[in-house]
Scaffold this active site. Structure first.
Site, mmCIF file in Angstrom:
data_model
loop_
_atom_site.group_PDB
_atom_site.id
_atom_site.type_symbol
_atom_site.label_atom_id
_atom_site.label_comp_id
_atom_site.label_asym_id
_atom_site.label_seq_id
_atom_site.Cartn_x
_atom_site.Cartn_y
_atom_site.Cartn_z
ATOM 1 N N MET C 1 0.821 -1.167 0.000
ATOM 2 C CA MET C 1 0.000 0.000 0.000
ATOM 3 C C MET C 1 0.867 1.232 0.000
ATOM 4 O O MET C 1 1.765 1.246 0.816
ATOM 5 C CB MET C 1 -0.901 -0.008 1.248
ATOM 6 C CG MET C 1 -1.954 -1.072 1.149
ATOM 7 S SD MET C 1 -1.950 -2.113 2.635
ATOM 8 C CE MET C 1 -0.798 -3.413 2.211
ATOM 9 N N PRO C 2 0.686 2.202 -0.802
ATOM 10 C CA PRO C 2 -0.322 2.281 -1.854
ATOM 11 C C PRO C 2 -0.058 1.300 -3.007
ATOM 12 O O PRO C 2 1.055 0.794 -3.151
ATOM 13 C CB PRO C 2 -0.186 3.736 -2.339
ATOM 14 C CG PRO C 2 0.593 4.452 -1.304
ATOM 15 C CD PRO C 2 1.471 3.425 -0.690
#
Lengths: 66, 66, 66, 66, 66, 66
Positions: C1-2
């Site tokens: 993430m991202p």
């Protein structure tokens, strides 16, 4: 199936959305030989500050086709 | 074209978004030989209660890189 | 993430892909305050006959920024 | 990695989301041989007026499995 | 509806895919109160040279959970 | 912008794809007030063994609208 996702900057009216999903569904039914009930359309709206063209956020650009 | 989608938990500032789309666009222009105006970047933000790592929602986790 | 998804017409070399994911990852680390190891980048390539601009497939268009 | 995106009409409770991401993560760990911490799940919610089946927005349809 | 997309590096067997879509569908039916026939699952496979973690393509990394 | 993604099981002809992107683009231009050149359409095809309905892969199902 098929599933169609339309990514656009937010701001369209309910009537515009209603007509768009109707017309896109008709285009898929006509060209891909599926029943209308099998077609899913989702409009994914984005705030202007989350979308960019040319490296510049739409919230920082003059209005243009988004 | 190309189109770039960045999925992240919500909470970044406008300045962070502005800088990110500028730098990602520059990376695409440099490496994929396209003009800046053909590059679209969209940041898709998610509430912490809609995103999980390790089977646990970010709203239930201690802070970490999201 | 991202997580970052780059949609592009197929045809880039391995070196171009290698440099692009390196530079995009650096842009995310710098601007969104995350560690590099938490950044995922995926290049989603499309055949020219599956992608269109202006209602015309890229396989039917003269070359342009894709 | 892997990354899982669940597209659904908005309206589920936090408990429903919490249980869904737990169970989907378990399914991926069991079948794809990865550690739980490498699995990302994101629930992408859509307002009923942005999603359609059969060419009709969910906001215009009687309730059904969405 | 709902629609679930699983992004993974290519290389799983048909049996792994068959079991994954069965188990994910069961998780959605159980937690989101929809009929199984309304659940769509799509596995989006990526070549190792199109996906990166930490800025490095999986084709350039030693094996790890992908 | 807007960007439209059509997810479908593989197997359509070039003529079917050509007509679909033309008709979808026309629907977006008509309803969302943008120029045709700003509309991108991408068809994301999936092998039958990577897509499921009701928890069963299309490669394991009798033919149906996909």
């Amino acid at each position: 199936m098929p599933e169609i996702y339309v990514h656009a900057v937010e701001g369209r009216t309910l009537d515009q959305k209603r007509a768009l999903v109707r017309d896109i569904t008709a285009a898929v039914v006509k060209n891909f030989n599926v029943g209308a009930e099998s077609v899913m359309v989702q409009i994914v709206e984005s705030p202007k500050e989350n979308k960019a063209k040319g490296g510049v956020l739409f919230s920082d650009r003059p209005a243009s086709g988004v």
